[in-house]
Design a protein around this motif. Structure first.
Motif, PDB file in Angstrom:
ATOM      1  N   ASP A   1       0.819  -1.214   0.000  1.00 21.31           N
ATOM      2  CA  ASP A   1       0.000   0.000   0.000  1.00 21.31           C
ATOM      3  C   ASP A   1       0.855   1.267   0.000  1.00 21.31           C
ATOM      4  O   ASP A   1       0.374   2.345   0.342  1.00 21.31           O
ATOM      5  CB  ASP A   1      -0.951   0.012   1.196  1.00 21.31           C
ATOM      6  N   ALA A   2       2.116   1.147  -0.404  1.00 18.87           N
ATOM      7  CA  ALA A   2       3.006   2.306  -0.514  1.00 18.87           C
ATOM      8  C   ALA A   2       2.905   2.902  -1.914  1.00 18.87           C
ATOM      9  O   ALA A   2       2.476   2.254  -2.865  1.00 18.87           O
ATOM     10  CB  ALA A   2       4.449   1.901  -0.229  1.00 18.87           C
TER      11      ALA A   2
ATOM     12  N   ASN B   1       6.657   7.388  -1.913  1.00 12.87           N
ATOM     13  CA  ASN B   1       7.228   6.856  -0.671  1.00 12.87           C
ATOM     14  C   ASN B   1       8.586   6.213  -0.925  1.00 12.87           C
ATOM     15  O   ASN B   1       9.520   6.366  -0.123  1.00 12.87           O
ATOM     16  CB  ASN B   1       6.293   5.821  -0.032  1.00 12.87           C
TER      17      ASN B   1
ATOM     18  N   ASP C   1       5.257  -0.647  12.022  1.00 10.53           N
ATOM     19  CA  ASP C   1       4.180   0.137  12.624  1.00 10.53           C
ATOM     20  C   ASP C   1       4.174   1.548  12.028  1.00 10.53           C
ATOM     21  O   ASP C   1       5.208   2.063  11.606  1.00 10.53           O
ATOM     22  CB  ASP C   1       4.373   0.229  14.138  1.00 10.53           C
ATOM     23  N   GLY C   2       3.035   2.172  12.028  1.00 15.51           N
ATOM     24  CA  GLY C   2       2.933   3.552  11.560  1.00 15.51           C
ATOM     25  C   GLY C   2       2.636   3.632  10.081  1.00 15.51           C
ATOM     26  O   GLY C   2       2.917   2.707   9.318  1.00 15.51           O
ATOM     27  N   PRO C   3       2.099   4.764   9.650  1.00 23.50           N
ATOM     28  CA  PRO C   3       1.736   4.944   8.238  1.00 23.50           C
ATOM     29  C   PRO C   3       2.933   5.252   7.358  1.00 23.50           C
ATOM     30  O   PRO C   3       3.978   5.715   7.831  1.00 23.50           O
ATOM     31  CB  PRO C   3       0.782   6.137   8.288  1.00 23.50           C
ATOM     32  N   HIS C   4       2.780   5.006   6.079  1.00 25.15           N
ATOM     33  CA  HIS C   4       3.767   5.465   5.114  1.00 25.15           C
ATOM     34  C   HIS C   4       3.720   6.993   5.037  1.00 25.15           C
ATOM     35  O   HIS C   4       2.696   7.618   5.303  1.00 25.15           O
ATOM     36  CB  HIS C   4       3.461   4.913   3.723  1.00 25.15           C
TER      37      HIS C   4
ATOM     38  N   SER D   1       7.014   2.646   5.454  1.00 29.88           N
ATOM     39  CA  SER D   1       7.013   2.023   6.776  1.00 29.88           C
ATOM     40  C   SER D   1       7.282   0.530   6.591  1.00 29.88           C
ATOM     41  O   SER D   1       6.371  -0.265   6.345  1.00 29.88           O
ATOM     42  CB  SER D   1       5.662   2.251   7.465  1.00 29.88           C
TER      43      SER D   1
ATOM     44  N   ARG E   1       5.652  -5.138   6.819  1.00 33.65           N
ATOM     45  CA  ARG E   1       5.224  -3.788   7.184  1.00 33.65           C
ATOM     46  C   ARG E   1       5.676  -3.474   8.599  1.00 33.65           C
ATOM     47  O   ARG E   1       5.668  -4.333   9.485  1.00 33.65           O
ATOM     48  CB  ARG E   1       3.694  -3.723   7.090  1.00 33.65           C
TER      49      ARG E   1
ATOM     50  N   GLU F   1       5.338   9.434   6.714  1.00 34.70           N
ATOM     51  CA  GLU F   1       5.517  10.329   7.860  1.00 34.70           C
ATOM     52  C   GLU F   1       6.949  10.435   8.358  1.00 34.70           C
ATOM     53  O   GLU F   1       7.318  11.442   8.939  1.00 34.70           O
ATOM     54  CB  GLU F   1       4.616   9.893   9.018  1.00 34.70           C
TER      55      GLU F   1
END
Length: 383
Positions: free
Chosen positions: A141-142, A146, A199-202, A153, A197, A204
């Motif tokens: 989902d990147a 990114n 933790d945390g969103p791509h 992430s 993956r 950031e």
């Protein structure tokens, strides 16, 4: 030391000092490669007034002393496009094609801009549009952006010295290491699709993860419909007037190591860096889209950088399309590779400097800081 004093390298030791002194400019003897063909006819770089590095002082020592202490294999400075410094170490010459490690990332990020301009690549599209094989991995989902800005992430520890870590397994997959602690399980592309993956969103946090840039190369190949080596030749090396062919390492399946496997001559790397200084122009021709270079210079998220893992070297900076932009030194940007590979550009001073090195440690913060200070002192001397 003389050339004969340095031992020959093997696949098992080529990145270890002192074997790397020869190994770094004989990579094609150890690893499979694909050629990056040069232009059929070229014009040599013009010569300017030689800069005396012994007279350029950096923290109480001369720049010439700094080059020796940082295991320099090749060093070139251009001032407004003319060569004012050109030096080589004991085992290298002007025709040596030296590995540039992660400076390869910056070359790859620049190539991406050409494909964007051609309408073949959308930087805001999901990576899976171009490489569906990575669905289910950290990259599922990147976005391509990114990858370009190192804000994926992903769970990967970039520790070059851990013999049992992620990088050791990665190197077996890319055929840079013989199988040892890790057996061969699949090539580079197989490895990329296994990364989990974090933790945390791509988007950031800046997280330096080399596999992002190998995946970017895979994306570019599928988007552009050509092997990376051919695109680098067709869209960068030939139009900028490279004098010598380079090459890029590939695994046994032909997957290109765009994160770190490009090998070129010193003068051609200087040409490439100076083309960036000139907003993508070389020999009066717009090779790289000007808008892409301007975006590198003006974009990138400073907050993502501050959350990242390289503020020790560049406390105030941004990272955009595989280039570092120190915001406390306006008009400058750089590309950095392990063991001391550099492109440094100061647009205001008209300076482009490139450095090949065989530093014993992959990452040496002290040498990195002193090298950066040396580039800035040279730019100030020529300003």
């Amino acid at each position: 030391m003389l050339e004969e004093d340095y031992p020959e390298a093997s696949l098992a030791n080529w990145r270890t000092h002192p074997f790397n002194v020869r190994g770094f400019h004989n990579v094609d003897r150890l690893i499979a490669t694909q050629p990056i063909e040069c232009a059929p006819s070229t014009v040599p770089l013009p010569r300017g007034r030689i800069l005396d590095l012994a007279a350029v002082m950096v923290d109480g020592s001369s720049a010439s002393s700094g080059l020796q202490q940082s295991h320099t294999d090749g060093f070139m400075v251009l001032h407004h496009g003319a060569v004012v410094v050109e030096q080589y170490g004991p085992t290298a010459t002007a025709s040596s094609r030296h590995i540039i490690f992660s400076v390869s990332k910056s070359v790859t990020g620049t190539l991406a801009g050409v494909l964007v301009d051609r309408g073949e690549l959308d930087p805001d599209a999901p990576v899976s549009r171009y490489v569906p094989e990575i669905i289910g991995s950290a990259y599922g989902d990147a976005t391509v952006r990114n990858l370009l800005d190192m804000t994926v992430s992903v769970r990967f520890v970039e520790d070059y010295l851990d013999p049992l870590g992620d990088v050791a397994r990665y190197r077996v997959a890319m055929d840079w290491n013989p199988p040892g602690a890790f057996p061969y399980q699949g090539g580079l592309h197989y490895f990329l699709a296994t990364l989990p993956r974090d933790d945390g969103p791509h988007g950031e946090r800046f997280q330096y993860v080399s596999p992002n840039s190998d995946l970017l190369g895979w994306v570019l190949e599928n988007a552009g419909g050509l092997p990376i080596a051919e695109m680098l030749s067709r869209y960068l090396w030939q139009p900028m007037g490279a004098e010598s062919s380079g090459f890029i390492t590939v695994d046994r399946n032909g997957a290109a190591r765009t994160a770190g496997g490009i090998c070129v001559t010193l003068s051609d790397l200087a040409r490439f860096g100076d083309m960036m200084r000139l907003d993508g122009k070389a020999n009066g021709r717009q090779v790289i889209p000007k808008a892409w270079v301007e975006d590198i210079m003006t974009s990138g998220d400073p907050e993502a950088w501050q959350k990242g893992d390289m503020t020790h070297l560049l406390p105030e900076a941004r990272y955009r399309s595989k280039w570092y932009i120190p915001t406390d030194h306006p008009g400058t940007f750089c590309a950095i590779g392990i063991h001391g590979q550099w492109i440094y550009v100061d647009k205001d001073a008209g300076v482009t400097a490139v450095k090949f090195s065989s530093q014993p440690l992959p990452v040496d913060e002290g040498l990195d800081r002193s090298t950066l200070a040396m580039f800035r002192a040279i730019a100030n001397a020529l300003r």
